[in-house]
Scaffold this motif. Structure first.
Motif, short mmCIF file in Angstrom:
data_model
loop_
_atom_site.label_atom_id
_atom_site.label_comp_id
_atom_site.label_asym_id
_atom_site.label_seq_id
_atom_site.Cartn_x
_atom_site.Cartn_y
_atom_site.Cartn_z
N PHE A 1 18.64 9.59 56.87
CA PHE A 1 19.18 9.67 55.52
C PHE A 1 20.22 10.78 55.49
N CYS A 2 21.43 10.44 55.10
CA CYS A 2 22.54 11.41 55.07
C CYS A 2 23.08 11.52 53.65
N SER A 3 23.63 12.67 53.34
CA SER A 3 24.21 12.87 52.02
C SER A 3 25.37 13.84 52.08
N SER A 17 24.39 8.81 51.15
CA SER A 17 24.47 8.92 49.70
C SER A 17 25.45 10.01 49.30
N SER A 18 26.08 9.83 48.15
CA SER A 18 26.99 10.86 47.65
C SER A 18 26.27 11.92 46.83
N GLY A 19 24.99 11.70 46.50
CA GLY A 19 24.30 12.57 45.56
C GLY A 19 23.38 13.59 46.19
N ARG A 20 22.95 14.56 45.37
CA ARG A 20 22.02 15.57 45.85
C ARG A 20 20.67 14.93 46.18
N ALA A 62 33.23 9.00 38.08
CA ALA A 62 31.97 9.00 37.33
C ALA A 62 30.86 8.21 38.02
N THR A 63 31.03 7.88 39.30
CA THR A 63 30.00 7.10 39.98
C THR A 63 29.46 7.85 41.19
N HIS A 64 28.28 7.41 41.62
CA HIS A 64 27.74 7.77 42.91
C HIS A 64 27.89 6.57 43.84
N SER A 65 27.97 6.85 45.13
CA SER A 65 28.14 5.79 46.13
C SER A 65 27.01 5.85 47.15
N CYS A 66 26.78 4.72 47.80
CA CYS A 66 25.78 4.67 48.85
C CYS A 66 26.19 3.63 49.89
N TYR A 110 7.15 13.48 57.05
CA TYR A 110 7.17 12.04 57.31
C TYR A 110 8.21 11.64 58.36
N ARG A 111 8.66 12.62 59.16
CA ARG A 111 9.50 12.38 60.34
C ARG A 111 10.86 11.80 60.00
N LEU A 112 11.32 12.02 58.77
CA LEU A 112 12.64 11.53 58.36
C LEU A 112 13.73 12.46 58.88
N THR A 113 14.77 11.89 59.48
CA THR A 113 15.94 12.67 59.86
C THR A 113 16.80 12.84 58.61
N LEU A 114 17.01 14.09 58.19
CA LEU A 114 17.72 14.37 56.94
C LEU A 114 18.96 15.20 57.24
N VAL A 115 20.12 14.60 57.01
CA VAL A 115 21.41 15.25 57.25
C VAL A 115 22.12 15.41 55.91
N CYS A 116 22.43 16.64 55.53
CA CYS A 116 23.08 16.90 54.25
C CYS A 116 24.39 17.65 54.46
N ALA A 117 25.13 17.83 53.36
CA ALA A 117 26.47 18.41 53.42
C ALA A 117 27.29 17.70 54.50
#
Length: 282
Positions: free
Chosen positions: A232-234, A212-215, A166-170, A249-256
């Motif tokens: 920022f990864c998720s 992050s564990s969340g969407r 029931a939690t999210h992690s970071c 804003y030049r953020l590196t965004l890595v998901c899945a």
């Protein structure tokens, strides 16, 4: 910045009974540990400004991070003092800058209540907003192994999530080392806690990677950009709008980001980044 924390070892879980029902018709009375929701009021320079719903861990970090990502402060240097009461239900913050003028007497009686995330957190007034615009982050050298390592750590489990689901992690990481990890009911809270930890311990967020564990919708990306975090990864997926903001804003965004794969939605791959830097130097 002085921090006074009176709370100690507040309860995070409570065991409650339930009826287990299986599709095969089996019914059993069982017990399970569930999270307890914790409510906290944030008073800034004498004014009740925020109400947060969280778990009672790393409360000063949560307050610090939330003030930064909501645009109330731009650095830890603006905070003179944070006091958390022994019940963890009230945080009193003193900022070392003047607040906006008090509302006219005729305006008192109406306070806009604005949700800040899915857990029911609220901002009660805009008296302390700095008004500072978002600024592009500065990209850093990174590599895929750093992200896979964070995904491995997440897959190995987090204490509260393993008990409750029931939690999210970071995670907060720098140069391949995890500096801090936390859990909370909401993914926004968990993110704010790692940001607040960095502020409290004078860690340069512009050199860090956060997982992050969340969407990842727009508000999560905005928090990261406001903090100056470059990568920022998720584990989860982004929205189209979040990807657009990351690119702007030049953020590196890595998901899945899992143990065996990841998706780079914004930013430059490590090898290409190094090549670009070399060419730029020429």
């Amino acid at each position: 910045m002085k921090i006074y924390e009176q709370y100690r070892n507040l309860e995070l879980l409570e065991t409650i009974p339930f009826l287990f029902v299986g599709r095969d018709g089996v019914q059993e009375k069982r017990e399970e540990s569930v999270l307890k929701e914790h409510l906290m009021d944030i008073v800034i320079n004498g004014a009740l400004t925020m109400k947060l719903i969280c778990i009672p861990q790393y409360l000063s970090e949560l307050v610090l991070g939330r003030m930064l990502t909501e645009g109330i402060i731009t650095s830890a240097d603006e905070v003179e003092q944070i006091y958390i009461c022994k019940y963890g239900s009230r945080a009193v913050v003193i900022l070392n800058r003047p607040q906006k003028a008090e509302p006219a007497q005729s305006d008192i009686g109406f306070v806009e209540v604005t949700p800040t995330c899915c857990t029911g957190n609220r901002i009660l007034n805009d008296r302390f907003f700095s008004g500072s615009p978002l600024k592009p982050v500065t990209p850093i050298l990174w590599n895929y192994d750093q992200v896979f390592s964070l995904a491995d750590r997440f897959s190995n489990g987090m204490p509260l999530h393993s008990q409750t689901w029931a939690t999210h992690s970071c995670f907060l990481a720098k140069e391949g080392e995890i500096l801090f990890s936390c859990e909370d009911i909401g993914r926004h809270n968990a993110l704010d806690k790692v940001i607040g930890y960095a502020l409290r311990h004078r860690i340069n967020l512009t050199e860090c990677i956060v997982y992050s564990s969340g969407r990842i919708p727009t508000d999560m990306v905005t928090k990261v950009i406001r903090a100056g975090i470059p990568v920022f990864c998720s584990k989860a997926s982004p929205t189209q709008e979040a990807v657009a903001i990351a690119n702007t804003y030049r953020l590196t965004l890595v998901c899945a980001a899992r143990r065996d794969r990841m998706k780079l939605f914004a930013g430059v791959p490590p090898a290409d980044y190094q090549e670009d830097e070399t060419n730029h130097g020429k």
